[in-house]
Design a protein around this motif. Structure first.
Motif, PDB file in Angstrom:
ATOM      1  N   LEU A  32      25.323  51.518  -7.980  1.00 22.62           N
ATOM      2  CA  LEU A  32      24.957  51.920  -6.622  1.00 22.62           C
ATOM      3  C   LEU A  32      25.771  51.111  -5.625  1.00 22.62           C
ATOM      4  N   CYS A  33      26.347  51.791  -4.659  1.00 25.94           N
ATOM      5  CA  CYS A  33      27.064  51.089  -3.592  1.00 25.94           C
ATOM      6  C   CYS A  33      26.028  50.485  -2.643  1.00 25.94           C
ATOM      7  N   ALA A  34      26.006  49.159  -2.571  1.00 22.77           N
ATOM      8  CA  ALA A  34      25.021  48.479  -1.725  1.00 22.77           C
ATOM      9  C   ALA A  34      25.506  47.088  -1.374  1.00 22.77           C
ATOM     10  N   ASP A  35      25.020  46.579  -0.261  1.00 24.65           N
ATOM     11  CA  ASP A  35      25.361  45.223   0.179  1.00 24.65           C
ATOM     12  C   ASP A  35      26.884  45.064   0.296  1.00 24.65           C
ATOM     13  N   GLN A  36      27.499  46.086   0.878  1.00 22.98           N
ATOM     14  CA  GLN A  36      28.951  46.123   0.945  1.00 22.98           C
ATOM     15  C   GLN A  36      29.514  45.038   1.868  1.00 22.98           C
ATOM     16  N   THR A  37      30.705  44.562   1.535  1.00 23.27           N
ATOM     17  CA  THR A  37      31.423  43.649   2.429  1.00 23.27           C
ATOM     18  C   THR A  37      31.816  44.410   3.695  1.00 23.27           C
ATOM     19  N   LYS A  38      32.297  45.633   3.497  1.00 20.56           N
ATOM     20  CA  LYS A  38      32.611  46.516   4.629  1.00 20.56           C
ATOM     21  C   LYS A  38      31.815  47.803   4.444  1.00 20.56           C
ATOM     22  N   PRO A  39      30.634  47.894   5.056  1.00 19.35           N
ATOM     23  CA  PRO A  39      29.817  49.106   4.862  1.00 19.35           C
ATOM     24  C   PRO A  39      30.501  50.330   5.474  1.00 19.35           C
ATOM     25  N   LYS A  40      30.822  51.297   4.637  1.00 18.51           N
ATOM     26  CA  LYS A  40      31.491  52.498   5.137  1.00 18.51           C
ATOM     27  C   LYS A  40      30.722  53.768   4.803  1.00 18.51           C
ATOM     28  N   CYS A  41      30.181  53.847   3.590  1.00 21.85           N
ATOM     29  CA  CYS A  41      29.508  55.095   3.199  1.00 21.85           C
ATOM     30  C   CYS A  41      28.111  55.190   3.820  1.00 21.85           C
ATOM     31  N   CYS A  42      27.547  54.026   4.155  1.00 19.00           N
ATOM     32  CA  CYS A  42      26.227  53.975   4.798  1.00 19.00           C
ATOM     33  C   CYS A  42      26.095  52.585   5.411  1.00 19.00           C
ATOM     34  N   ASN A  80      29.938  46.766  -4.772  1.00 14.20           N
ATOM     35  CA  ASN A  80      30.306  46.464  -3.384  1.00 14.20           C
ATOM     36  C   ASN A  80      30.861  47.704  -2.681  1.00 14.20           C
ATOM     37  N   CYS A  81      31.547  48.535  -3.441  1.00  9.87           N
ATOM     38  CA  CYS A  81      32.096  49.788  -2.907  1.00  9.87           C
ATOM     39  C   CYS A  81      32.544  50.618  -4.100  1.00  9.87           C
ATOM     40  N   LEU A  82      32.169  51.884  -4.121  1.00 10.72           N
ATOM     41  CA  LEU A  82      32.596  52.775  -5.206  1.00 10.72           C
ATOM     42  C   LEU A  82      33.788  53.631  -4.758  1.00 10.72           C
ATOM     43  N   ARG A  83      34.353  53.304  -3.623  1.00  6.27           N
ATOM     44  CA  ARG A  83      35.600  53.860  -3.102  1.00  6.27           C
ATOM     45  C   ARG A  83      35.498  55.293  -2.598  1.00  6.27           C
ATOM     46  N   VAL A  84      34.304  55.834  -2.568  1.00  8.46           N
ATOM     47  CA  VAL A  84      34.132  57.180  -2.006  1.00  8.46           C
ATOM     48  C   VAL A  84      33.982  57.057  -0.488  1.00  8.46           C
ATOM     49  N   CYS A  85      33.168  56.101  -0.071  1.00  6.38           N
ATOM     50  CA  CYS A  85      33.076  55.685   1.337  1.00  6.38           C
ATOM     51  C   CYS A  85      32.672  56.791   2.314  1.00  6.38           C
ATOM     52  N   ALA A  86      31.868  57.730   1.867  1.00  6.31           N
ATOM     53  CA  ALA A  86      31.323  58.757   2.758  1.00  6.31           C
ATOM     54  C   ALA A  86      30.014  59.244   2.167  1.00  6.31           C
ATOM     55  N   PRO A  89      24.186  56.164   0.568  1.00  8.32           N
ATOM     56  CA  PRO A  89      24.704  55.364  -0.522  1.00  8.32           C
ATOM     57  C   PRO A  89      25.196  56.242  -1.689  1.00  8.32           C
ATOM     58  N   ILE A  90      26.330  55.835  -2.256  1.00  5.71           N
ATOM     59  CA  ILE A  90      26.906  56.537  -3.406  1.00  5.71           C
ATOM     60  C   ILE A  90      26.338  55.914  -4.678  1.00  5.71           C
ATOM     61  N   LEU A  91      25.976  56.759  -5.618  1.00  9.91           N
ATOM     62  CA  LEU A  91      25.383  56.294  -6.878  1.00  9.91           C
ATOM     63  C   LEU A  91      26.039  57.082  -8.006  1.00  9.91           C
TER      64      LEU A  91
HETATM   65  S1  FES Z   1      31.375  51.603   1.090  1.00  9.21           S
HETATM   66 FE1  FES Z   1      30.094  52.780  -0.234  1.00  9.21          FE
HETATM   67  S2  FES Z   1      31.524  53.811  -1.488  1.00  9.21           S
HETATM   68 FE2  FES Z   1      32.770  52.556  -0.243  1.00  9.21          FE
END
Ligand code: FES
Length: 142
Positions: A32-42, A80-86, A89-91
């Motif tokens: 799960l994308c969470a607690d990102q350094t650079k929050p982009k997807c959410c 930290n990021c699953l690289r989808v960034c939209a 949260p991406i899971l």
């Molecule tokens: S910030 Fe969530 S997938 Fe990149």
């Protein structure tokens, strides 16, 4: 010439950890994308809320550890990021390779009930199904 780094813990401590975590019994692994350094997807808050919900529910349903009536478990990892960034949260669920968008707590509950327990993809939120191909190494004895 440098020598390889010394292990920081004895091997038996490592193997005890393997058993405690139930690593040989993992059936599925959820990232799960969470607690990102650079929050982009959410937002960071939305990612953390989803992560806490996932952890709590897997524990409540005893899916995080093998139990007597079910020898397998579900492993979860905060990415930290699953690289989808939209549309996060991406899971993603492996080995099924099902990628989910908008994984808020209600959606995570559906993923748990329908996918993890019911073996059915939650089509409404799945945006890609791509099981990883089996490699020669996967079937080779260790
Ligand atoms: S910030 Fe969530 S997938 Fe990149």
């Amino acid at each position: 010439m440098t020598s390889p780094a010394e292990p920081t813990a004895p091997l038996d401590a490592l193997m005890a950890c393997v058993q405690t975590l139930g690593l040989p019994q993992i059936q599925r692994h959820v990232f799960l994308c969470a607690d990102q350094t650079k929050p982009k997807c959410c937002s960071k808050e939305a990612g953390l809320e989803a992560w806490e919900y996932l952890k709590k529910r897997l524990k409540e349903l005893q899916l995080d550890q093998p139990i007597e009536t079910r020898p397998t478990c579900i492993f979860r990892t905060k990415a930290n990021c699953l690289r989808v960034c939209a549309q996060g949260p991406i899971l993603v669920v492996y080995p099924d390779g099902v990628w989910y968008r908008n994984a808020s707590p209600p959606v995570i509950e559906r993923i748990i009930q329908e996918h993890l327990l019911g073996d059915r993809v939650v089509q409404e939120y799945a945006f890609l199904v791509h099981p990883l191909p089996t490699t020669a190494m996967a079937s080779a004895p260790m």
